[in-house]
Enzyme design. Structure first.
Site, short mmCIF file in Angstrom:
data_model
loop_
_atom_site.label_atom_id
_atom_site.label_comp_id
_atom_site.label_asym_id
_atom_site.label_seq_id
_atom_site.Cartn_x
_atom_site.Cartn_y
_atom_site.Cartn_z
N SER A 128 0.85 -1.19 0.00
CA SER A 128 0.00 0.00 0.00
C SER A 128 0.89 1.25 0.00
CB SER A 128 -0.89 0.01 1.24
OG SER A 128 -1.54 1.26 1.40
N TYR B 166 -2.71 -0.51 10.23
CA TYR B 166 -2.63 -0.88 8.82
C TYR B 166 -1.32 -0.39 8.22
CZ TYR B 166 -3.82 -1.18 3.85
OH TYR B 166 -3.82 -1.47 2.51
N LYS C 161 1.76 -2.68 6.58
CA LYS C 161 2.22 -2.53 5.21
C LYS C 161 3.68 -2.06 5.14
CE LYS C 161 -1.48 -4.00 3.20
NZ LYS C 161 -1.45 -5.27 2.43
#
Length: 272
Positions: free
Chosen positions: A141, A154, A158
């Site tokens: 991401s 998150y 990533k």
């Protein structure tokens, strides 16, 4: 590289990016082992691929369970007669204030986004090394290069995927096994809840359709790219963050203030 006849294990096959990616890979002639815990939806996708003349098998498994990644690889190899590629696409995302996030959810997000891809790569690597070829594709991401507010866990997961991809690619130099890291920007999928979508719309954050992202992923694989960052402005911003993070801090201040109201769920999480 040509994808025709390539045996590919694809995780997160029923997700927003996973579904069009599975169709795109099958259209190129790849043979797929679709891995997801949503058995009913996965079977629908497998049948759609077969009706279109493609080749796919369905492996229904919860990758968070103990030994599940190794089991998924073993079943895929048995079903397809081996593997040529692993695509780590399965993932979770939370848009929330960090202090409101359930501690158990933190562990879950880190596991499915970062630990499981490593376990799958570890399980498939012996065959890849033995045959002197293979490709591990990790879907990361833009938030793996920019620690984005209200996406703390998150982003952390990533960042881990990006670091793992970079380190493993260098470790496997001259082995014949390749590693590709792909970093989409925001994508219109069900992973983003209504509050996240409203926040992105308010902050004018660009969102790509999953079909577009799937096609970019396929092209990056065909071209043998080591890295692929989707979205020109986001790519520049990510690289700027690597050299001038304080400048990015300033650039995100206004968006962070706007996003805070959307991210605040008014829930207090107190670990036992």
């Amino acid at each position: 590289m040509s994808l025709k006849g390539k045996r590919i294990l694809l995780t997160g096959a029923t997700g927003g990016i996973g579904y069009p990616l599975a169709l795109a890979l099958a259209a190129k002639g790849a043979r797929l082992a679709l891995v997801d815990r949503n058995g009913e939806r996965q079977e629908e996708i497998r049948e759609e691929i077969v009706r279109s003349g493609g080749d796919a098998v369905s492996i229904v498994i919860d990758l968070l369970q103990n030994q599940a990644p190794a089991s998924a690889v073993r079943i895929a190899m048995q079903s397809l007669g081996g593997l040529d590629m692993l695509i780590n696409n399965a993932g979770m995302i939370d848009f929330t204030l960090f202090q409101q996030q359930d501690p158990a959810r933190i562990a879950q997000v880190m596991s499915i986004n970062a630990v499981v891809p490593m376990q799958l790569a570890h399980a498939v690597l012996p065959q890849f090394l033995a045959q002197g070829s293979g490709r591990i594709v990790n879907i990361g991401s833009t938030f793996g290069s920019i620690g984005f507010p209200h996406h703390a866990v998150y982003s952390a997961s990533k960042f881990a995927v990006r670091g793992f991809s970079e380190a493993l690619r260098r470790e496997l130099e001259d082995s014949g096994v390749e590693v590709t890291y792909i970093a989409p920007r925001a994508t219109r999928t069900a992973l983003n809840d209504a509050a996240a979508v409203r926040m992105m719309e308010t902050n004018r954050i660009a969102m790509d359709d999953p079909e577009v992202v799937a096609q970019i992923i396929v092209r990056a694989i065909e071209q043998g790219r080591k890295e692929c960052y989707i979205g020109g402005p986001e790519s520049i911003f990510a690289r700027l963050n690597g050299v001038l993070p304080r400048l990015v801090d300033a650039g995100l201040k206004k968006k962070t203030r706007v996003a805070h109201a959307f991210a605040d769920r008014g829930v207090s999480i107190n670990p036992e």
